[in-house]
Design a protein around this motif. Structure first.
Motif, short mmCIF file in Angstrom:
data_model
loop_
_atom_site.label_atom_id
_atom_site.label_comp_id
_atom_site.label_asym_id
_atom_site.label_seq_id
_atom_site.Cartn_x
_atom_site.Cartn_y
_atom_site.Cartn_z
N VAL A 19 0.86 -1.17 0.00
CA VAL A 19 0.00 0.00 0.00
C VAL A 19 0.90 1.22 0.00
CG1 VAL A 19 -1.77 1.26 1.28
CG2 VAL A 19 -1.78 -1.24 1.28
N PRO A 20 0.71 2.13 -0.96
CA PRO A 20 1.56 3.32 -0.96
C PRO A 20 1.31 4.17 0.28
CG PRO A 20 -0.05 3.41 -2.76
CD PRO A 20 -0.24 2.12 -2.04
N GLU A 21 2.41 4.67 0.85
CA GLU A 21 2.30 5.54 2.02
C GLU A 21 1.73 6.89 1.62
OE1 GLU A 21 5.73 6.08 4.49
OE2 GLU A 21 6.19 3.93 4.48
N ASP A 26 -0.12 14.84 1.51
CA ASP A 26 -1.27 14.29 2.23
C ASP A 26 -1.18 14.63 3.72
OD1 ASP A 26 -2.36 13.04 -0.03
OD2 ASP A 26 -1.32 11.14 0.37
N LEU A 27 0.00 14.48 4.29
CA LEU A 27 0.17 14.73 5.72
C LEU A 27 -0.03 16.21 6.05
CD1 LEU A 27 3.21 12.37 6.43
CD2 LEU A 27 0.79 11.99 6.99
N LYS A 98 2.34 2.92 9.25
CA LYS A 98 2.31 4.19 8.50
C LYS A 98 0.96 4.37 7.82
CE LYS A 98 6.66 5.56 8.93
NZ LYS A 98 7.08 6.79 9.48
N LEU A 99 0.55 5.62 7.76
CA LEU A 99 -0.68 5.99 7.08
C LEU A 99 -0.50 5.80 5.58
CD1 LEU A 99 -3.50 7.40 7.38
CD2 LEU A 99 -2.28 9.54 6.93
N GLY A 100 -1.44 5.09 4.98
CA GLY A 100 -1.40 4.89 3.54
C GLY A 100 -2.15 5.99 2.81
N SER A 101 -1.88 6.14 1.54
CA SER A 101 -2.54 7.20 0.76
C SER A 101 -4.04 6.96 0.64
CB SER A 101 -1.90 7.35 -0.61
OG SER A 101 -2.03 6.15 -1.35
N VAL A 102 -4.45 5.71 0.55
CA VAL A 102 -5.88 5.40 0.47
C VAL A 102 -6.57 5.77 1.77
CG1 VAL A 102 -7.56 3.51 0.25
CG2 VAL A 102 -5.57 3.58 -1.27
#
Length: 152
Positions: A19-21, A26-27, A98-102
């Motif tokens: 899964v892309p971070e 985004d952050l 880690k937070l993913g982009s989705v």
């Protein structure tokens, strides 16, 4: 006919999906959304304090008000806004997962959805509508925050 298991890498379990971070952008966007939701939450607290005091009398001080917000069912409907802010905090600061982009996009959508007042909706949406109808300043703030989320 090919065996469907040949599509998977032999050294990687099929349940593992890359899964892309979330990106730095985004952050930053989530930090802005968090800040804006806090502004709305403060406005809602102020509006609700006024409504409460009209019915129950003046609240002695900010400490007494905080205790009411925490313990009195009158203020329960405000929890989804606070919970959204906490969720953004937790997910953006989690070093292990880690937070993913989705997921980041889902947080943006959930935040925007939270700003939708609805007379036919759940308790939060109904009381949110009442609050913004009784406070033009709050209504303007909510519109600005929603516009900011969609435009970020």
């Amino acid at each position: 006919m090919t065996d469907s298991t040949a599509d998977f890498a032999p050294d990687r379990p099929s349940s593992h999906i890359e899964v892309p971070e979330a990106t730095a952008t985004d952050l930053r966007r989530l930090d802005t959304v968090r800040h804006d939701l806090l502004r709305v939450h403060r406005g809602l607290l102020e509006a609700e304090r006024n409504r409460y005091e009209k019915q129950h009398g003046r609240i002695a001080n900010n400490s007494a008000f905080l205790q009411l917000v925490i313990n009195d069912p009158w203020f329960d409907w405000l929890r989804p806004m606070g919970q959204m802010v906490l969720l953004i905090d937790e997910r953006t600061s989690d070093k292990k997962q880690k937070l993913g982009s989705v997921e980041a996009n889902a947080l943006f959508e959930q935040s925007l959805e939270l700003l939708k007042a609805d007379a036919e909706g759940d308790a939060f949406q109904r009381l949110f509508l009442q609050s913004i109808q009784s406070s033009p300043e709050l209504a303007v703030l909510v519109r600005q925050v929603a516009k900011g989320i969609t435009g970020l």
